[in-house]
Design a protein around this motif. Sequence first.
Motif, PDB file in Angstrom:
ATOM      1  N   VAL A 167       0.867  -1.175   0.000  1.00  0.00           N
ATOM      2  CA  VAL A 167       0.000   0.000   0.000  1.00  0.00           C
ATOM      3  C   VAL A 167       0.906   1.227   0.000  1.00  0.00           C
ATOM      4  N   THR A 168       0.759   2.094  -0.989  1.00  0.00           N
ATOM      5  CA  THR A 168       1.624   3.259  -1.100  1.00  0.00           C
ATOM      6  C   THR A 168       1.305   4.284  -0.017  1.00  0.00           C
ATOM      7  N   ASP A 169       2.160   5.289   0.100  1.00  0.00           N
ATOM      8  CA  ASP A 169       1.915   6.377   1.051  1.00  0.00           C
ATOM      9  C   ASP A 169       0.626   7.120   0.738  1.00  0.00           C
ATOM     10  N   ASN A 170       0.114   6.950  -0.478  1.00  0.00           N
ATOM     11  CA  ASN A 170      -1.136   7.595  -0.885  1.00  0.00           C
ATOM     12  C   ASN A 170      -2.349   6.677  -0.725  1.00  0.00           C
ATOM     13  N   GLY A 171      -2.131   5.450  -0.213  1.00  0.00           N
ATOM     14  CA  GLY A 171      -3.225   4.521   0.009  1.00  0.00           C
ATOM     15  C   GLY A 171      -3.623   3.696  -1.199  1.00  0.00           C
ATOM     16  N   ASN A 172      -2.723   3.587  -2.174  1.00  0.00           N
ATOM     17  CA  ASN A 172      -3.035   2.873  -3.412  1.00  0.00           C
ATOM     18  C   ASN A 172      -2.222   1.590  -3.544  1.00  0.00           C
ATOM     19  N   PHE A 173      -2.506   0.816  -4.603  1.00  0.00           N
ATOM     20  CA  PHE A 173      -1.783  -0.414  -4.900  1.00  0.00           C
ATOM     21  C   PHE A 173      -0.790  -0.168  -6.037  1.00  0.00           C
ATOM     22  N   ILE A 174       0.154  -1.102  -6.192  1.00  0.00           N
ATOM     23  CA  ILE A 174       1.137  -1.055  -7.273  1.00  0.00           C
ATOM     24  C   ILE A 174       0.991  -2.302  -8.140  1.00  0.00           C
ATOM     25  N   LEU A 175       0.859  -2.093  -9.441  1.00  0.00           N
ATOM     26  CA  LEU A 175       0.950  -3.175 -10.414  1.00  0.00           C
ATOM     27  C   LEU A 175       2.300  -3.072 -11.113  1.00  0.00           C
ATOM     28  N   ASP A 176       3.099  -4.130 -11.046  1.00  0.00           N
ATOM     29  CA  ASP A 176       4.370  -4.174 -11.766  1.00  0.00           C
ATOM     30  C   ASP A 176       4.118  -4.813 -13.124  1.00  0.00           C
ATOM     31  N   CYS A 177       4.418  -4.057 -14.179  1.00  0.00           N
ATOM     32  CA  CYS A 177       3.988  -4.427 -15.530  1.00  0.00           C
ATOM     33  C   CYS A 177       5.187  -4.657 -16.443  1.00  0.00           C
ATOM     34  N   SER A 178       5.387  -5.897 -16.848  1.00  0.00           N
ATOM     35  CA  SER A 178       6.472  -6.233 -17.768  1.00  0.00           C
ATOM     36  C   SER A 178       5.994  -6.061 -19.204  1.00  0.00           C
ATOM     37  N   PHE A 179       6.683  -5.196 -19.950  1.00  0.00           N
ATOM     38  CA  PHE A 179       6.364  -4.954 -21.356  1.00  0.00           C
ATOM     39  C   PHE A 179       7.464  -5.469 -22.278  1.00  0.00           C
ATOM     40  N   GLY A 180       8.524  -6.060 -21.715  1.00  0.00           N
ATOM     41  CA  GLY A 180       9.687  -6.379 -22.529  1.00  0.00           C
ATOM     42  C   GLY A 180      10.454  -5.107 -22.841  1.00  0.00           C
ATOM     43  N   THR A 181      11.165  -5.089 -23.958  1.00  0.00           N
ATOM     44  CA  THR A 181      11.896  -3.890 -24.361  1.00  0.00           C
ATOM     45  C   THR A 181      10.917  -2.801 -24.779  1.00  0.00           C
ATOM     46  N   ILE A 182      11.102  -1.608 -24.228  1.00  0.00           N
ATOM     47  CA  ILE A 182      10.180  -0.494 -24.477  1.00  0.00           C
ATOM     48  C   ILE A 182      10.792   0.406 -25.549  1.00  0.00           C
ATOM     49  N   ALA A 183      10.261   0.325 -26.754  1.00  0.00           N
ATOM     50  CA  ALA A 183      10.830   1.064 -27.882  1.00  0.00           C
ATOM     51  C   ALA A 183      10.507   2.550 -27.818  1.00  0.00           C
ATOM     52  N   ASP A 184       9.334   2.895 -27.300  1.00  0.00           N
ATOM     53  CA  ASP A 184       8.889   4.294 -27.268  1.00  0.00           C
ATOM     54  C   ASP A 184       8.322   4.592 -25.877  1.00  0.00           C
ATOM     55  N   PRO A 185       9.182   4.967 -24.920  1.00  0.00           N
ATOM     56  CA  PRO A 185       8.703   5.194 -23.550  1.00  0.00           C
ATOM     57  C   PRO A 185       7.628   6.269 -23.451  1.00  0.00           C
ATOM     58  N   GLY A 186       7.749   7.337 -24.232  1.00  0.00           N
ATOM     59  CA  GLY A 186       6.769   8.412 -24.163  1.00  0.00           C
ATOM     60  C   GLY A 186       5.390   7.964 -24.597  1.00  0.00           C
ATOM     61  N   ARG A 187       5.337   7.204 -25.671  1.00  0.00           N
ATOM     62  CA  ARG A 187       4.048   6.721 -26.160  1.00  0.00           C
ATOM     63  C   ARG A 187       3.404   5.772 -25.156  1.00  0.00           C
ATOM     64  N   LEU A 188       4.207   4.888 -24.565  1.00  0.00           N
ATOM     65  CA  LEU A 188       3.664   3.958 -23.582  1.00  0.00           C
ATOM     66  C   LEU A 188       3.206   4.699 -22.332  1.00  0.00           C
ATOM     67  N   GLU A 189       3.971   5.678 -21.900  1.00  0.00           N
ATOM     68  CA  GLU A 189       3.584   6.461 -20.725  1.00  0.00           C
ATOM     69  C   GLU A 189       2.234   7.142 -20.949  1.00  0.00           C
ATOM     70  N   THR A 190       2.038   7.710 -22.129  1.00  0.00           N
ATOM     71  CA  THR A 190       0.771   8.366 -22.454  1.00  0.00           C
ATOM     72  C   THR A 190      -0.379   7.366 -22.467  1.00  0.00           C
ATOM     73  N   ALA A 191      -0.136   6.184 -23.019  1.00  0.00           N
ATOM     74  CA  ALA A 191      -1.185   5.168 -23.085  1.00  0.00           C
ATOM     75  C   ALA A 191      -1.594   4.704 -21.691  1.00  0.00           C
ATOM     76  N   ILE A 192      -0.619   4.505 -20.814  1.00  0.00           N
ATOM     77  CA  ILE A 192      -0.935   4.080 -19.446  1.00  0.00           C
ATOM     78  C   ILE A 192      -1.713   5.168 -18.720  1.00  0.00           C
ATOM     79  N   ALA A 193      -1.292   6.418 -18.906  1.00  0.00           N
ATOM     80  CA  ALA A 193      -1.946   7.536 -18.213  1.00  0.00           C
ATOM     81  C   ALA A 193      -3.401   7.698 -18.625  1.00  0.00           C
ATOM     82  N   SER A 194      -3.772   7.195 -19.788  1.00  0.00           N
ATOM     83  CA  SER A 194      -5.147   7.361 -20.283  1.00  0.00           C
ATOM     84  C   SER A 194      -6.127   6.370 -19.663  1.00  0.00           C
ATOM     85  N   ILE A 195      -5.638   5.411 -18.888  1.00  0.00           N
ATOM     86  CA  ILE A 195      -6.505   4.379 -18.318  1.00  0.00           C
ATOM     87  C   ILE A 195      -7.143   4.895 -17.028  1.00  0.00           C
ATOM     88  N   PRO A 196      -8.466   4.967 -16.952  1.00  0.00           N
ATOM     89  CA  PRO A 196      -9.118   5.394 -15.709  1.00  0.00           C
ATOM     90  C   PRO A 196      -8.756   4.465 -14.546  1.00  0.00           C
TER      91      PRO A 196
END
Length: 227
Positions: A167-196
């Motif tokens: 449980v984080t200091d903010n009261g949330n959970f952590i999902l550790d997500c294996s994507f393999g080699t990340i070719a475009d970190p910015g694009r993946l970061e944006t995609a993750i951020a879009s998930i409610p």
Amino acid sequence: MSAEKRNAGYRAAEEVEDGMVVGLGTGSTVFFAMERLGKRIAEDRLSIAGVPTSYQAAIRARRYGIPLTSLDEYPELDIAIDGADQVDPALCLIKGRGAALLREKCVCDAAQRAVIVVDGTKMVEALNAPVPVEVLPFAVEAVSRRLAALGADPVLREAVKKDGPVVTDNGNFILDCSFGTIADPGRLETAIASIPGTLECGLFSAYTEKITVIVGEEKGCSVVSLH
């Protein structure tokens, strides 16, 4: 390995000047920077204030005599000192092994400069470590499905000295997500951020211009930046 971490942390502490407000990251290498800052406060009368990114960072900073403040009091910081799990040649980062990624990103965003302290094992040709994602407990299953659709293998992080999930200091959970080699970190970061239900992820791709990486070596340091 402790010598490399100490050298990186001590070198980062020398970037701090009198009167600065300093973001204080979480992790063993950053704690060496705090140790050195504490000595400068005691011996050189360095006057600073620190904004900690976790309860652990706050406890350690107080131990070293670093006065603390908050992001509410100082929404703009002079410098942040933090660690990273991986750093690629473009200075994109994966962070969050210490489960403080949400506050760390807030502090990094608020800082004029970000000094990242690592040992040489953290420097990689391409990011490929699991990406931590901080998630509302209410939405963990729904978010897991969306992350899997992006190609991840999400795993709920389990606590070590307690039963159940971290449980984080903010009261949330952590999902550790294996994507393999990340070719475009910015694009993946944006995609993750879009998930409610997603609060933040451990990809830091938007701050490369403000980042300086100090790589601890056995007998010194090397410094990497894009400028």
